[in-house]
Write an enzyme that holds these catalytic residues in place. Structure first.
Site, PDB file in Angstrom:
ATOM      1  CG  HIS A 141       1.601 -22.050  -5.160  1.00  0.00           C
ATOM      2  ND1 HIS A 141       2.220 -23.117  -5.789  1.00  0.00           N
ATOM      3  CD2 HIS A 141       2.592 -21.321  -4.592  1.00  0.00           C
ATOM      4  CE1 HIS A 141       3.533 -23.026  -5.604  1.00  0.00           C
ATOM      5  NE2 HIS A 141       3.775 -21.947  -4.896  1.00  0.00           N
ATOM      6  CG  HIS A 142       3.080 -21.655  -0.563  1.00  0.00           C
ATOM      7  ND1 HIS A 142       3.211 -22.975  -0.919  1.00  0.00           N
ATOM      8  CD2 HIS A 142       4.148 -21.003  -1.102  1.00  0.00           C
ATOM      9  CE1 HIS A 142       4.327 -23.112  -1.646  1.00  0.00           C
ATOM     10  NE2 HIS A 142       4.902 -21.929  -1.770  1.00  0.00           N
ATOM     11  CB  CYS A 143      -2.693 -18.172   0.688  1.00  0.00           C
ATOM     12  SG  CYS A 143      -3.827 -17.429   1.871  1.00  0.00           S
TER      13      CYS A 143
END
Length: 353
Positions: A141-143
């Site tokens: 979920h950080h990309c």
């Protein structure tokens, strides 16, 4: 849309649980330089096999997402950047990767992440077909479309949602429930101006990534303090999951079930017990089942040796409660067993509140 192998139907005897041995990152002990247990995914599957819930031929084999699949969200420029080992070293937070030839990095680091990403996309379609699906990996979920970070090299959550919007009839609204300890800034940036996507995010407000810009995309922001414990946490999750789903009834829920909220996690800074994590997943699945909304779960962050056991225990608990099961999965609504289950879980929730 382009042709993809990811949307081919798996055998109907399979559970909608997606995994491949290719998920696991293992080479020369380098994976030990990251706090991540890079064999966590395989361990989850082994525990589920030991408990006789599943067998190899009963799980859906994840396939690697191709460049063409990835380009549904990612820019060509971003994918080209991953051809530089030092870029991948920065994203995965494993510095020595910078010194490896890129073909090794592609095979040993990026291929596992691409396979997990393929798994999430596959699980999206399975969830709609069967009512639920679990990708034992994924949750990067950080990309976002043009930037990786925090061990996340591909935007699998964004991809799964965009694939559903583009290819599956009747899916036009999605809710992302992100309960990893970190803010999910990747999908938030990707869906910043997309009114079809409702994001709920509960995270430790003091840790990585602290992305103020991305926070503007969160419809329900639950900012937690250091050391938050079970009672307060579960109450907040229950209140806000119910609130989110009452505010908008989506066609799919993507549930990012990070286990880095576990007490003692070096990066999460929260203090949730193993039982608390199992209960949390139960709360989310009950809310989805009661409203008959398909749910896709990904496992995301979780940086301790004991997390694999907790994820397996949670899946077993969901099964024991009838929130996931193989028969239910294939028959869906109108099934008397489902109706009964919905009544039961409504009762349970009344008791819970």
């Amino acid at each position: 849309p382009h042709r993809t192998k990811l949307y081919e139907d798996p055998p109907s005897v399979c559970w909608p649980i997606v995994y491949s041995p290719d998920y696991n990152i293992t080479f020369m002990g380098l994976e030990k330089l990251h706090p991540f247990d890079a064999g966590k995914w395989g361990k989850v599957i082994n525990f589920l096999k030991e408990e006789k819930l599943i067998a190899d031929d009963l799980i859906v084999q994840a396939r690697e997402a191709t460049d063409e699949d990835l380009l549904v969200v990612h820019t060509r420029r971003y994918l080209n950047k991953l051809k530089w080992s030092f870029v991948v070293a920065t994203i995965t937070e494993i510095p020595p990767v910078a010194f490896l030839p890129n073909f090794v990095v592609q095979r040993k680091v990026l291929k596992p992440l691409r396979t997990q990403t393929g798994g999430t996309i596959m699980a999206g379609k399975l969830a709609v077909d069967r009512g639920w699906a679990i990708n034992v990996g994924g949750g990067f979920h950080h990309c976002s479309s043009d930037k990786g970070g925090g061990f996340c090299a591909y935007a699998d959550i964004t991809l799964a949602v965009k694939f559903l919007f583009e290819r599956v009839q009747g899916v036009s609204k999605a809710t992302i429930i992100d309960l990893d300890a970190h803010q999910g800034n990747g999908h938030e940036r990707d869906f910043m101006d997309d009114h079809r996507v409702y994001i709920m995010d509960a995270y430790n407000r003091y840790i990585y990534p602290g992305d103020g810009f991305a926070k503007r995309a969160i419809k329900r922001k639950v900012e937690l303090e250091w050391g938050t414990e079970d009672t307060e946490y579960l109450q907040k999750v229950h209140t806000h999951v119910e609130g989110a789903l009452n505010e908008l009834k989506p066609d799919i829920i993507v549930y990012n079930a990070g286990t880095d909220i576990l007490d003692g996690d070096p990066l999460g800074g929260l203090a949730i017990s193993p039982q608390g994590i199992v209960k949390r997943d139960e709360v989310v699945f009950k809310a989805a089942r009661r409203r008959r909304i398909p749910i896709l779960m990904v496992t995301s962050g979780g940086y301790q040796k004991r997390t694999a056991r907790i994820i397996a225990d949670s899946i077993l608990n969901l099964h024991n409660l009838g929130l996931i099961d193989k028969e239910l999965a294939t028959s869906g609504a109108g099934n008397p067993k489902v109706e009964q289950m919905i009544r039961d879980s409504a009762k349970d929730l009344t008791n819970l509140s």
